[in-house]
Design a protein around this motif. Structure first.
Motif, PDB file in Angstrom:
ATOM      1  N   ARG A 144       5.812   0.625   8.615  1.00  0.00           N
ATOM      2  CA  ARG A 144       7.255   1.107   9.371  1.00  0.00           C
ATOM      3  C   ARG A 144       7.001   1.722  10.674  1.00  0.00           C
ATOM      4  NH1 ARG A 144      11.756   1.083   5.900  1.00  0.00           N
ATOM      5  NH2 ARG A 144      12.540   2.364   7.281  1.00  0.00           N
ATOM      6  N   VAL A 194       2.794   1.985   3.462  1.00  0.00           N
ATOM      7  CA  VAL A 194       4.291   1.807   3.766  1.00  0.00           C
ATOM      8  C   VAL A 194       4.831   2.372   5.005  1.00  0.00           C
ATOM      9  CG1 VAL A 194       6.628   1.541   3.177  1.00  0.00           C
ATOM     10  CG2 VAL A 194       4.871   1.060   1.470  1.00  0.00           C
ATOM     11  N   ARG A 195       4.525   3.787   5.304  1.00  0.00           N
ATOM     12  CA  ARG A 195       4.697   4.527   6.398  1.00  0.00           C
ATOM     13  C   ARG A 195       4.121   3.972   7.516  1.00  0.00           C
ATOM     14  NH1 ARG A 195       2.779  10.310   5.714  1.00  0.00           N
ATOM     15  NH2 ARG A 195       0.765   9.169   5.937  1.00  0.00           N
ATOM     16  N   LEU A 209       9.161   0.604  -3.696  1.00  0.00           N
ATOM     17  CA  LEU A 209       8.370   1.425  -3.704  1.00  0.00           C
ATOM     18  C   LEU A 209       9.299   2.809  -3.918  1.00  0.00           C
ATOM     19  CD1 LEU A 209       5.619   3.407  -3.613  1.00  0.00           C
ATOM     20  CD2 LEU A 209       6.146   3.732  -1.358  1.00  0.00           C
ATOM     21  N   VAL A 237       9.516  -3.809   0.559  1.00  0.00           N
ATOM     22  CA  VAL A 237       8.609  -3.121   0.241  1.00  0.00           C
ATOM     23  C   VAL A 237       8.830  -1.514  -0.109  1.00  0.00           C
ATOM     24  CG1 VAL A 237       7.091  -2.627   2.450  1.00  0.00           C
ATOM     25  CG2 VAL A 237       5.797  -2.910   0.230  1.00  0.00           C
ATOM     26  N   SER A 238       9.636  -1.141   1.231  1.00  0.00           N
ATOM     27  CA  SER A 238      10.046   0.332   1.154  1.00  0.00           C
ATOM     28  C   SER A 238      11.087   0.657  -0.166  1.00  0.00           C
ATOM     29  CB  SER A 238      10.780   0.499   2.438  1.00  0.00           C
ATOM     30  OG  SER A 238      10.046   0.416   3.580  1.00  0.00           O
ATOM     31  N   THR A 274       1.799   8.137  -5.755  1.00  0.00           N
ATOM     32  CA  THR A 274       2.010   6.916  -5.188  1.00  0.00           C
ATOM     33  C   THR A 274       0.756   6.074  -5.275  1.00  0.00           C
ATOM     34  OG1 THR A 274       2.031   7.407  -2.976  1.00  0.00           O
ATOM     35  CG2 THR A 274       4.142   7.551  -3.778  1.00  0.00           C
ATOM     36  N   PHE A 324      -2.925  -1.867  -2.598  1.00  0.00           N
ATOM     37  CA  PHE A 324      -2.000  -2.658  -1.692  1.00  0.00           C
ATOM     38  C   PHE A 324      -2.817  -3.709  -1.233  1.00  0.00           C
ATOM     39  CE2 PHE A 324      -0.779  -3.044   2.945  1.00  0.00           C
ATOM     40  CZ  PHE A 324       0.854  -2.989   2.599  1.00  0.00           C
ATOM     41  N   THR A 331       8.170 -10.495  -0.740  1.00  0.00           N
ATOM     42  CA  THR A 331       7.577 -10.039   0.461  1.00  0.00           C
ATOM     43  C   THR A 331       6.001 -10.264   0.721  1.00  0.00           C
ATOM     44  OG1 THR A 331       7.162  -7.746   1.639  1.00  0.00           O
ATOM     45  CG2 THR A 331       7.404  -7.939  -0.926  1.00  0.00           C
ATOM     46  N   PHE A 353       4.119  -8.099   1.905  1.00  0.00           N
ATOM     47  CA  PHE A 353       3.468  -6.643   1.520  1.00  0.00           C
ATOM     48  C   PHE A 353       3.736  -6.377   0.009  1.00  0.00           C
ATOM     49  CE2 PHE A 353       5.729  -6.486   5.620  1.00  0.00           C
ATOM     50  CZ  PHE A 353       4.575  -6.752   6.361  1.00  0.00           C
ATOM     51  N   VAL A 377       9.691  -5.631   5.244  1.00  0.00           N
ATOM     52  CA  VAL A 377       9.464  -4.205   5.375  1.00  0.00           C
ATOM     53  C   VAL A 377      10.532  -3.422   4.538  1.00  0.00           C
ATOM     54  CG1 VAL A 377       9.327  -2.456   6.943  1.00  0.00           C
ATOM     55  CG2 VAL A 377       8.366  -4.507   7.662  1.00  0.00           C
TER      56      VAL A 377
END
Length: 230
Positions: free
Chosen positions: A74, A70-71, A195, A191-192, A31, A35, A2, A4, A188
């Motif tokens: 997305r 990440v939010r 995490l 990476v989600s 978290t 990044f 990825t 990300f 995407v």
């Protein structure tokens, strides 16, 4: 792999929120980390040596909650996957032309006594804003967009105006990177998932005493928060 990327801070190094008499550490707070977006020839979210020296920093990436990054990524996926009208795609496919067109719109608005938040500018560039993660919790956050060009997603960026006292903030100034639509959606998801897996492991480490945070933590509450984010 990825594009990300992130690295979580050590649990023991994360400072509690709240007051000294009532410190707290939530799932979100845990978290905390670095990044960045690896574009091969460039890295988004990498600070310039000049701004690192100005701020007295040594780490090249922003130090913030990875869950936010990440939010925000997305939140732009649905718009990113939507094909653009032919005329918009023609402009969007050339990052330099797109940047000049946007600057021209802003200059025209200013000439008419408006600013870049006016209704005219908003209407003209709403489609781009819908594809642009807004990470305003960072100082002069990098400006980048996810644009669908045919069967690819273009990650285009223009950070030439991102400066502190004249010092460029980001090493990635202007450019574009393309990735297949399927690879983008997979990245995407990756990476989600990465995490969430890392946070599940963190909770287990805290629960079993392998990591000792700087504030007392209700592990059951952490697991509930984890389920909500998942």
């Amino acid at each position: 792999m990825t594009p990300f990327r992130f690295e979580l801070a050590a649990i023991e190094s994360i400072e509690p929120w709240g007051t000294p008499s009532d410190p707290s550490l939530s799932w979100f707070a845990l978290t905390l980390g670095d990044f960045w977006i690896d574009l091969g020839h460039d890295e988004l979210f990498r600070y310039t040596p000049a701004v690192l020296a100005k701020w007295g920093l040594t780490k090249p990436y922003p130090d913030y909650q990875i869950a936010s990054f990440v939010r925000d990524l997305r939140s732009r996926v649905d718009h990113a996957l939507a094909p653009l009208p032919v005329e918009l795609e023609r402009f969007a496919a050339d990052v330099h032309r797109l940047a000049e067109l946007r600057s021209s719109t802003e200059r025209s608005a200013q000439a008419m006594g408006m600013d870049d938040t006016s209704d005219v500018c908003y209407a003209a560039w709403r489609w781009l804003g819908e594809r642009s993660p807004c990470m305003a919790y960072l100082v002069e956050y990098p400006r980048f967009h996810f644009l669908r060009i045919g069967d690819e997603i273009e990650i285009s960026y223009d950070n030439r105006d991102r400066r502190i006292d004249g010092v460029p903030v980001w090493t990635a100034q202007i450019g574009a990177y393309r990735i297949a639509v399927e690879a983008f959606t997979a990245a995407v998801t990756e990476v989600s998932t990465t995490l969430l897996d890392a946070m599940a492991e963190r909770i287990d480490d805290i629960d079993r005493g392998r990591a000792v945070p700087q504030a007392p933590i209700d592990v059951a509450a952490l697991r509930e928060q984890h389920a909500t984010w998942k």
